[in-house]
Design a protein around this motif. Structure first.
Motif, mmCIF file in Angstrom:
data_model
loop_
_atom_site.group_PDB
_atom_site.id
_atom_site.type_symbol
_atom_site.label_atom_id
_atom_site.label_comp_id
_atom_site.label_asym_id
_atom_site.label_seq_id
_atom_site.Cartn_x
_atom_site.Cartn_y
_atom_site.Cartn_z
ATOM 1 N N GLU A 40 37.095 11.655 27.404
ATOM 2 C CA GLU A 40 36.557 10.811 26.167
ATOM 3 C C GLU A 40 37.437 9.625 25.780
ATOM 4 N N ARG A 41 36.544 8.718 25.920
ATOM 5 C CA ARG A 41 37.296 7.194 25.529
ATOM 6 C C ARG A 41 37.621 7.281 24.175
ATOM 7 N N TYR B 291 38.946 15.867 26.810
ATOM 8 C CA TYR B 291 38.192 16.440 28.021
ATOM 9 C C TYR B 291 36.794 15.738 27.671
ATOM 10 N N SER B 292 35.960 15.208 28.685
ATOM 11 C CA SER B 292 34.624 14.919 28.131
ATOM 12 C C SER B 292 33.897 16.446 28.404
ATOM 13 N N GLN B 293 32.505 16.567 27.982
ATOM 14 C CA GLN B 293 31.902 17.862 27.983
ATOM 15 C C GLN B 293 31.552 18.065 29.540
ATOM 16 N N ARG B 294 31.223 17.126 30.451
ATOM 17 C CA ARG B 294 30.978 17.245 31.844
ATOM 18 C C ARG B 294 32.242 17.916 32.524
ATOM 19 N N VAL C 97 39.438 7.926 32.376
ATOM 20 C CA VAL C 97 38.338 7.985 31.292
ATOM 21 C C VAL C 97 37.087 7.442 32.150
ATOM 22 N N GLY D 40 35.075 9.696 34.015
ATOM 23 C CA GLY D 40 34.619 10.620 33.145
ATOM 24 C C GLY D 40 35.224 12.042 32.962
ATOM 25 N N TRP D 41 36.441 11.989 33.016
ATOM 26 C CA TRP D 41 37.118 13.247 32.966
ATOM 27 C C TRP D 41 37.634 13.103 31.358
#
Length: 632
Positions: free
Chosen positions: A593-594, A449-452, A587, A590-591
């Motif tokens: 992390e690449r 997961y991205s931080q956002r 990705v 922004g859900w």
């Protein structure tokens, strides 16, 4: 078996465009290729697609009651409709057809919502009462048949058998619910308490929704639940006789059809039991079918052939290529929501095979949930025994400390894979069982997961609704609570969704005799020793079926449909795995992390870790996002 759709204005009774209802139904044509119908008046529109099973020519829908005061669209089968019809006729009811649809209408007019408790079967239906201006939406006890609903901007409630029916409505917003992403990544499917799209809901199993024009939206209400708190008394042999009675009744009631009928036969305990009882009740050879693989470790057709010979069935089998990954996009179209149970592929293939000769097929689904047949249930029962002896103050530090330092060894023989067991014993039983059933851990999900996105979840974890369900279960033991959650969460969300979508995709009606509610209620009252003995689950069921089935069918290790997804992502789908990091909609949104996605793919392809199931989840999510055309 059919597909239904409709639009209801529960505020102002606005006109309903029949073309909108028709388009919603057209999206469900696979569920009902034999006929269609739409009915509208101010404030309500009902639509139907029909797969003819009973009373082939005499039960078109939408159907009006004899007095014209109620209209129904119905998806499913009512197995005791003939008994109900006789009771209603004795009470003065009149009938124009020979099928079960009109019986539901008459039952509603006679007993109101109380009619639900009298219906034995699988169903979702919508009844509109013209006098009361009420709409009743109802779903069967265990959730065999699905129903999606959404509140739209024009003040209407739209509903359909599948999400694709709602997607045909121009006012539906295609916005993904972030909590559904967390649910999906936890379980591999979107459970019934949520839908993938914001605003869309699923009518829960054993619930109804009763709306009246002018009174606004109302909450759903539960009309059935399973209760594990009351134990049967008596000798094992007496309970075995009672169980056999329930099994026979469940199977024979589901053999009523005016079209060709058969059964899925895997060679396991459950499907073999169903076929044995079908053969006992049928004067003609039972039509059976099975799917095999050209990889010996995955193939069970020898056991299916053995059972077919034993009961002289008209058996057909087909070998399929285990590298059947070309159907990924087709599967995404069947399920609409992302669905990562890889056994959907062979389930679809066996449904295709069955549909070549029959329109109805009986399956063996439900016995593992009802009789404690899963390995995880047996392990959980043992862990609960340990928890009962050792206090949390001791278990937490000792087992938790060992679990943290114990190496994760998915490659090792099962007895050496102690890490998850130690960590489970360190905590509460509900959390441990949720972890055993989930396909990813919070740590695994957090790693991609991205931080956002993680922050946007607000601390929500996909395991929590399952844990809450176990804690609130009408049960007296940990095993009871585990089975309750399996029946209420896992069964409708995964197993029944899989069977419904894959069978209806080929216009095949699948019936589940082992989910007869009387059989389920009987099983819930069995003492633990009749469910689990030693390492053996489903003990009473297997013992009861010893009079029909050989030992190697009853007591061999459970396998189930297997798909070699880990192999795929190290071979023909390696490119798909690598592409997830660069071209994935998730990705880009922004859900995820690449870099994390790329690392998971490369570790798996190199063979240093097994991320096959996680990669399959990501690929199916990507395919579903493309199918739904959402703005990720």
């Amino acid at each position: 078996m059919c597909g239904i759709a409709g639009i209801f204005h529960h505020g102002t009774a606005k006109p309903v465009d029949p073309m909108r209802v028709e388009r919603m139904c057209d999206a469900l044509v696979h569920r009902g290729p034999d006929g269609s119908g739409v009915w509208t008046v101010h404030g309500i529109g009902l639509g139907h697609r029909r797969l003819s099973i009973i009373d082939l020519a005499g039960s078109p829908q939408p159907m009006h009651s004899v007095d014209g005061r109620a209209v129904i669209v119905f998806n499913g089968e009512i197995y005791n409709y003939q008994e109900l019809r006789r009771e209603l006729v004795a009470d003065g009811a009149k009938f124009r057809t020979q099928g079960d649809t009109e019986v539901i209408l008459a039952a509603w007019q006679r007993w109101g919502v109380g009619c639900l408790e009298r219906l034995h079967g699988m169903f979702v239906f919508a009844i509109y009462d013209l006098d009361k201006k009420q709409l009743l939406l109802a779903r069967d006890r265990l959730g065999v048949k699905p129903l999606f609903t959404v509140q739209l901007s024009d003040g209407s409630l739209a509903f359909a058998s599948e999400l694709k029916g709602l997607l045909a409505h121009p006012l539906l917003r295609r916005e993904v619910d972030p909590l559904a992403i967390e649910d999906y990544m936890t379980w591999g499917y979107v459970p019934d308490h949520r839908s993938f799209l914001k605003g869309v809901s699923k009518l829960p199993a054993g619930h109804f929704l009763l709306l009246e024009q002018g009174k606004g939206m109302q909450p759903t209400r539960q009309w059935w639940d399973i209760d594990f708190r009351h134990r049967h008394k008596g000798k094992a042999e007496d309970l075995s006789v009672e169980l056999l009675h329930h099994l026979r009744s469940a199977v024979t009631s589901r053999m009523v059809a005016d079209v060709p009928l058969g059964a899925f036969l895997s060679g396991g305990v459950d499907s073999s039991s169903v076929v044995a009882l079908m053969a006992e009740a049928s004067a003609e050879p039972v039509r059976t079918c099975s799917i095999g693989f050209d990889v010996a470790a995955l193939d069970e057709t020898a056991y299916a052939d053995q059972v077919a010979r034993l009961f002289h069935t008209d058996h057909r089998s087909r070998q399929v290529d285990p590298d059947d990954f070309g159907a990924i996009d087709t599967l995404a179209g069947m399920f609409d929501e992302p669905f990562a149970d890889a056994s959907a592929l062979p389930t679809w293939r066996v449904s295709q095979l069955a549909r070549e000769t029959v329109t109805v097929a009986l399956s063996g689904d439900g016995a593992d949930e009802a009789f404690a047949g899963y390995r995880r249930q047996v392990f959980h029962a043992r862990e609960e025994q340990a928890r009962a002896v050792l206090p949390q103050a001791l278990r937490g530090p000792v087992f938790g400390g060992l679990g943290k330092v114990w190496p994760k060894a998915d490659w090792a023989p099962r007895p050496l894979r102690a890490k998850s067991t130690l960590l489970s014993l360190a905590g509460e039983g509900e959390a441990g069982y949720a972890a055993a059933l989930a396909v990813t851990t919070p740590m695994q999900r957090g790693a991609i997961y991205s931080q956002r996105f993680a922050k946007g979840l607000g601390g929500y974890r996909g395991e929590q609704p399952f844990i809450d369900l176990m804690r609130k279960a009408p049960a007296t033991s940990g095993l009871d609570r585990a089975q309750y959650a399996d029946l209420k969460f896992w069964l409708p969300g995964d197993i029944l969704t899989k069977v419904d979508r894959t069978s209806m995709a080929v216009s095949l009606e699948a019936r589940e005799p082992l989910l007869d509610h009387r059989l389920i209620e009987f099983a819930a009252g069995l003492p633990h020793r009749l469910r689990i003995r030693g390492s053996q689950g489903k003990w009473l069921l297997k013992h009861t079926m010893e009079r029909y089935l050989p030992e190697d069918i009853l007591y061999r290790p459970k396998q189930g449909f297997v798909t070699p997804i880990s192999h795929w992502f190290r071979g023909p789908l390696a490119g798909e795995a690598r592409a997830l990091a660069d071209s994935s909609l998730a990705v880009r949104a922004g859900w995820f992390e690449r870099g994390s996605v790329a690392r998971i793919a490369e570790q798996h392809i190199a063979g240093t870790s097994d991320h096959g199931r996680l990669l399959w989840q990501l690929v199916m999510l990507e395919s579903s996002l493309r199918h739904l055309k959402v703005s990720a």
